[in-house]
Design an enzyme around this catalytic site. Structure first.
Site, PDB file in Angstrom:
ATOM      1  N   LYS A  78       0.842  -1.205   0.000  1.00 31.93           N
ATOM      2  CA  LYS A  78       0.000   0.000   0.000  1.00 31.93           C
ATOM      3  C   LYS A  78       0.875   1.252   0.000  1.00 31.93           C
ATOM      4  O   LYS A  78       1.903   1.289   0.687  1.00 31.93           O
ATOM      5  CB  LYS A  78      -0.914  -0.026   1.229  1.00 31.93           C
ATOM      6  CG  LYS A  78      -1.959   1.084   1.264  1.00 31.93           C
ATOM      7  CD  LYS A  78      -2.881   0.924   2.463  1.00 31.93           C
ATOM      8  CE  LYS A  78      -3.925   2.026   2.523  1.00 31.93           C
ATOM      9  NZ  LYS A  78      -4.839   1.879   3.668  1.00 31.93           N
ATOM     10  N   SER A 153      -9.752   1.915   2.700  1.00 32.18           N
ATOM     11  CA  SER A 153      -8.852   2.643   1.823  1.00 32.18           C
ATOM     12  C   SER A 153      -7.837   1.754   1.100  1.00 32.18           C
ATOM     13  O   SER A 153      -7.259   2.202   0.111  1.00 32.18           O
ATOM     14  CB  SER A 153      -8.111   3.714   2.620  1.00 32.18           C
ATOM     15  OG  SER A 153      -7.278   3.108   3.583  1.00 32.18           O
ATOM     16  N   SER A 177     -10.047  -0.288   6.935  1.00 34.52           N
ATOM     17  CA  SER A 177      -9.420  -0.110   5.617  1.00 34.52           C
ATOM     18  C   SER A 177      -8.730  -1.347   5.039  1.00 34.52           C
ATOM     19  O   SER A 177      -8.347  -1.340   3.871  1.00 34.52           O
ATOM     20  CB  SER A 177      -8.409   1.039   5.666  1.00 34.52           C
ATOM     21  OG  SER A 177      -9.095   2.258   5.622  1.00 34.52           O
TER      22      SER A 177
END
Lengths: 483, 92
Positions: A78, A153, A177
């Site tokens: 990420k 996210s 997330s």
């Protein structure tokens, strides 16, 4: 070999038996990225040259017979996890050109095992969102329907795992997330106990809630990755010195007699019927496996979303004050004075949702409002923790839906922040209480979209969470996206 | 939330907004605060003595120096830097 379904453990075996090389695996992932990433937009940055070098190094280690569990495994990371020499943008114009001068601790730990990093995945800007549509660079799409969101996210990581653009990924989870995009993309994601994994090098959103965790194709793979990334880190004062077990040790052991709590508020109005049904079917599967279902209640859930947003935004407005356009990050060309330079740099660098959360955080902390908002939210945090403690006195794990709906269309909800915030209802309390939780698929709705269920455990009892999730996964036929 | 409050919060957050952006934020912050206001209906208070149960602060580290990052690495993301951070002139 289908890169969309193959597990990390299976790849380990194939690599060690020389049936595939680290370089070939890396190439297979990049050919999938080249074929599909224009449509699905999982990656912000790909690192093909670095990956080829890392694959070579991994293969040498494998050839020496010294492979670690993740040696040669292709990973996506990420884009809020710092990678030395590789851009880390947080999907924000503010950090568009930011190249970290150091590695996050989790990257050091993965590199010790000689993983192959394929690139950095898209996310909501500064991890603030549940759709990956607030990304300034790559608005990721859902692998089961590219008209729909992948969640967020960590939507880029979830979609990349689901589509076979990597074997596994790292995400971060502040209010769901990791677990929510795992549910939307039909894969498995784990948020470890707060303190289990070092946050050093994770770009801060809300420091008392943030936690890095694994995203993979089942809980067993998540356990293998968690084994690699966890542990005390002197660079993170909130990382735990608790002993670290082998998180795979309980896998395959009977769950007979395990007590599974079903808090009724998580199955109430507002949760789609298809989701309620799928999670209850999973509960009955557990019963057939010998577990005991226990009905319970969590009355504070109705206040969880506002409590979460007040705490998270209060911390975020403080954390994001570091972006001044001077030390690093976007620097405006407008503004002659020191003050103006900062105000214009932040106005140009941050997106709308980030700015809203800074405003809300400042509101919650400002004089005259502090007790009514931040103080009350902190009181609710104590109440939520207490209610979880009460449940865990009688039960071993808690089972809930991960999301109130399946993946929605990219043009739905996005312009309505309140609707977006309310969609976090099933995940935020786990962060507020600092508990470990895993989301794994338990069904598909009428449109064929994945449904996720969450298994929540006691502090530092990830091994039981993984044991329970794995027991269900062995009874469930998972579908890969048709791409 | 009125414009004056949004402007006040924007100043606290060091954010520049145009007039249109202030209006739009005023509208959206009003609905967000309505959602936040639901917590006012529950009568509980914060007990600082019970706090931080899930923050496991380890023993403080020993007070001894350790290698730090080289200056060029610290400055590698700063714009206009020579061997220092450069800011607009702050004194007349």
């Amino acid at each position: 070999m289908d890169m969309k379904t193959v597990k990390v453990r299976e790849l380990r075996k194939l690599l060690d038996e020389k049936k595939v090389s680290a370089g070939e695996l890396c190439e297979m992932c990049f050919s999938q990225i080249k074929a599909a990433d224009d449509t699905y937009k999982c990656y912000i940055t790909t690192t093909e040259e670095i990956a080829a070098e890392q694959a070579k190094k991994a293969q040498e280690r494998i050839d020496r017979g010294e492979s670690a569990p993740l040696t040669g495994i292709p990973f996506a990371i990420k884009d809020n996890i710092c990678t030395d020499g590789v851009k880390t943008t947080c999907a924000s114009k503010m950090l568009e050109d930011f190249v970290p001068p150091y590695n996050a601790t989790v990257m050091e730990k993965l590199n010790e095992q000689d993983i192959v990093m394929l690139g950095k995945t898209s996310m909501d800007e500064f991890a603030m969102g549940g759709s990956t549509q607030t990304s300034a660079f790559a608005k990721t799409k859902n692998p089961f329907d590219p008209q729909r969101v992948p969640g967020g996210s960590s939507g880029g990581s979830a979609s990349a795992v689901s589509l076979g653009m990597c074997a596994a990924a790292l995400g971060s989870d502040t209010g769901g997330s990791i677990r929510q995009p795992a549910a939307f993309c039909g894969m498995t994601g784990m948020k470890p106990t707060y303190g289990r994994v070092s946050r050093y090098g994770l770009v801060a959103f809300a420091s008392s809630l943030d936690q890095i965790g694994p995203m993979a194709r089942d809980s067993h793979d998540c356990a293998v990755i968690l084994n690699a990334i966890c542990g005390f880190d002197p660079h993170d004062g909130t990382s735990s010195k608790n002993s670290v077990p082998d998180f795979t040790e309980k896998i395959g052991k009977s769950i007979k007699g395990m007590k599974i709590a079903l808090p009724k508020e998580f199955f109430a109005e507002g949760i789609d019927g298809s989701i309620r049904e799928a999670v209850m079917n999973a509960a009955h599967t557990y019963e057939e496996l010998g577990a005991q279902l226990v009905e319970c209640s969590m009355p504070s859930l109705k206040y969880a979303v506002p409590a979460y947003y007040l705490i998270a935004c209060a911390e975020a407005c403080s954390n994001l004050s570091r972006y001044d356009g001077i030390k690093y990050g976007h620097r405006s060309k407008v503004g002659d004075s020191y003050e103006e330079l900062i105000m214009h740099s932040r106005a140009e660098g941050f997106g709308d949702e980030v700015k809203r959360r800074i405003l809300l955080g400042n509101y919650a902390l400002s004089s005259g409002y502090y007790d009514a908002y931040y103080g009350k939210a902190m009181a609710l945090r104590q109440l939520i923790r207490q209610e979880y403690n009460d449940i865990f006195e009688k039960c071993d794990i808690i089972l809930t839906p991960t999301t109130p709906t399946t993946a929605y269309r990219c043009d739905e909800n996005i312009s309505d922040p309140v609707k977006m915030y309310q969609a976090d209802i099933c995940t935020v309390t786990v962060n507020i209480a600092g508990l470990p939780g895993v989301s794994t698929p338990c069904g598909y709705d009428q449109k064929g979209l994945p449904i996720g269920m969450s298994v929540i455990g006691r502090h530092f009892d990830e091994a039981t969470v993984i044991q329970a999730a794995d027991a269900f996964e062995k009874t469930f036929e998972r579908k890969a996206p048709r791409v | 939330m009125d414009l004056e409050m949004v402007k006040y919060l924007a100043d606290l957050g060091k954010l520049y907004f145009s007039d249109e952006e202030l209006e739009e934020n005023s509208r959206q912050m009003t609905s967000i605060v309505e959602l936040m206001d639901t917590i006012k209906e529950i009568d509980i208070s914060y007990d600082p003595l019970k706090d931080n149960k899930n923050v496991y602060l380890p023993d403080l580290r020993e007070d001894k120096s350790a290698p730090s990052m080289p200056t060029e690495k610290v400055l590698q993301n700063a714009v206009n830097s020579g061997s220092c951070f450069v800011v607009p002139k702050v004194v007349e």
